[in-house]
Design an enzyme around this catalytic site. Structure first.
Site, mmCIF file in Angstrom:
data_model
loop_
_atom_site.group_PDB
_atom_site.id
_atom_site.type_symbol
_atom_site.label_atom_id
_atom_site.label_comp_id
_atom_site.label_asym_id
_atom_site.label_seq_id
_atom_site.Cartn_x
_atom_site.Cartn_y
_atom_site.Cartn_z
ATOM 1 N N SER A 143 0.839 -1.198 0.000
ATOM 2 C CA SER A 143 0.000 0.000 0.000
ATOM 3 C C SER A 143 0.869 1.241 0.000
ATOM 4 C CB SER A 143 -0.902 0.022 1.241
ATOM 5 O OG SER A 143 -1.590 1.252 1.351
ATOM 6 N N TYR A 156 -1.799 -0.384 10.466
ATOM 7 C CA TYR A 156 -1.826 -0.862 9.081
ATOM 8 C C TYR A 156 -0.627 -0.369 8.267
ATOM 9 C CZ TYR A 156 -3.501 -1.370 4.252
ATOM 10 O OH TYR A 156 -3.615 -1.665 2.915
#
Length: 266
Positions: A143, A156
């Site tokens: 990501s 995250y």
């Protein structure tokens, strides 16, 4: 599943029931790959398998597995070691809709098991066979968030920073054997990811969203170009440049995320 002698390559995709994983399944089936589709729920995998076999005449096996568990990871490892897999797409991932101070050790360990531990174990399971054959590809879906602490209170980004650095490091160690490893780092992508985590994304501008099929195509194209890290879309390439070069003090001022507010979880 297809046998090694039938001439078709085989790809295994985790998190294949929706989003980027399903986009990869459709893209690879159209290219003539036989598939092993992995996700927790069998019903949606079976529906996708029926669609792909009917449309592209490839063989599709369904492997329901929960990658937050040892048994789930072991089942996928066994398939990776059982026969030639030409492409592994580690797409399964998760986030948490809570700040770290309001989280639990169990929830954080589940996130790390899916985002980090499963990626490591499945990559390690598939690479020896690829190295022995002198060919093979791995795409680990990371990501843009992994390039900076952009969501205060969320763990995250840290998990995805690991995926990116792990993939880049492993890629450098195996490319001399004809094996390619890529970290795919998309920004906001229209999938069920945020919905499953219970994260309200209604305030995110429409222009920031990417299409899952476009992300999958660009990642595969960059893998075949020999890149180690792929950031789909020029807007997120600019974002990554900013994350890498903006002074950390200014980045902390600009970062906002409701998971970082302890009072938001009360």
């Amino acid at each position: 599943m297809a046998s090694p002698g039938d001439g078709r390559p085989t790809a295994l995709v985790t998190g294949a029931s929706s989003g980027i994983g399903a986009a990869y399944a459709r893209l690879l089936a159209a290219e003539g790959y036989d598939l092993v589709l992995v996700a927790r729920g069998a019903e949606r995998l079976e529906q996708l398998a029926t669609e792909l076999t009917g449309r592209h005449k490839v063989e599709v096996a369904v492997l329901p597995a929960d990658l937050s568990t040892d048994d789930g990871i072991a089942a996928v490892e066994a398939r990776l070691r059982a026969g030639p897999v030409d492409l592994l797409v580690n797409n399964a991932g998760m986030s948490l809709n809570r700040p770290f101070l309001k989280s639990t050790a169990e929830a954080e360990e589940t996130l790390l098991r899916v985002n980090v531990y499963a990626v490591m174990r499945l990559t390690l399971a598939v690479l020896p066979g690829m190295v022995e054959r002198g060919r093979g590809d791995v795409i680990n879906v990371s990501s843009v968030a992994g390039f900076g602490a952009v969501m205060p209170g969320s763990t995250y980004p840290a998990s995805k920073a690991w995926v990116t650095n792990f993939s880049e490091s492993v890629a450098q160690s195996v490319r001399r054997y004809g094996v390619r490893v890529l970290a795919l780092c998309p920004g906001y992508t229209r999938t069920e990811f945020h919905q499953r985590a219970g994260i309200n994304m209604s305030a995110t501008p429409a222009w920031m969203w990417l299409d899952a099929a476009d992300v999958a195509r660009e990642g595969l194209r960059d893998l075949r170009k020999g890149k180690l890290v792929s950031v789909p879309s020029w807007k997120y390439k600019l974002a990554v440049f900013a994350l890498r070069h903006t002074p950390r003090r200014l980045l902390r001022v600009a970062s906002r995320d409701t998971r970082g507010r302890v009072d938001a979880a009360r």
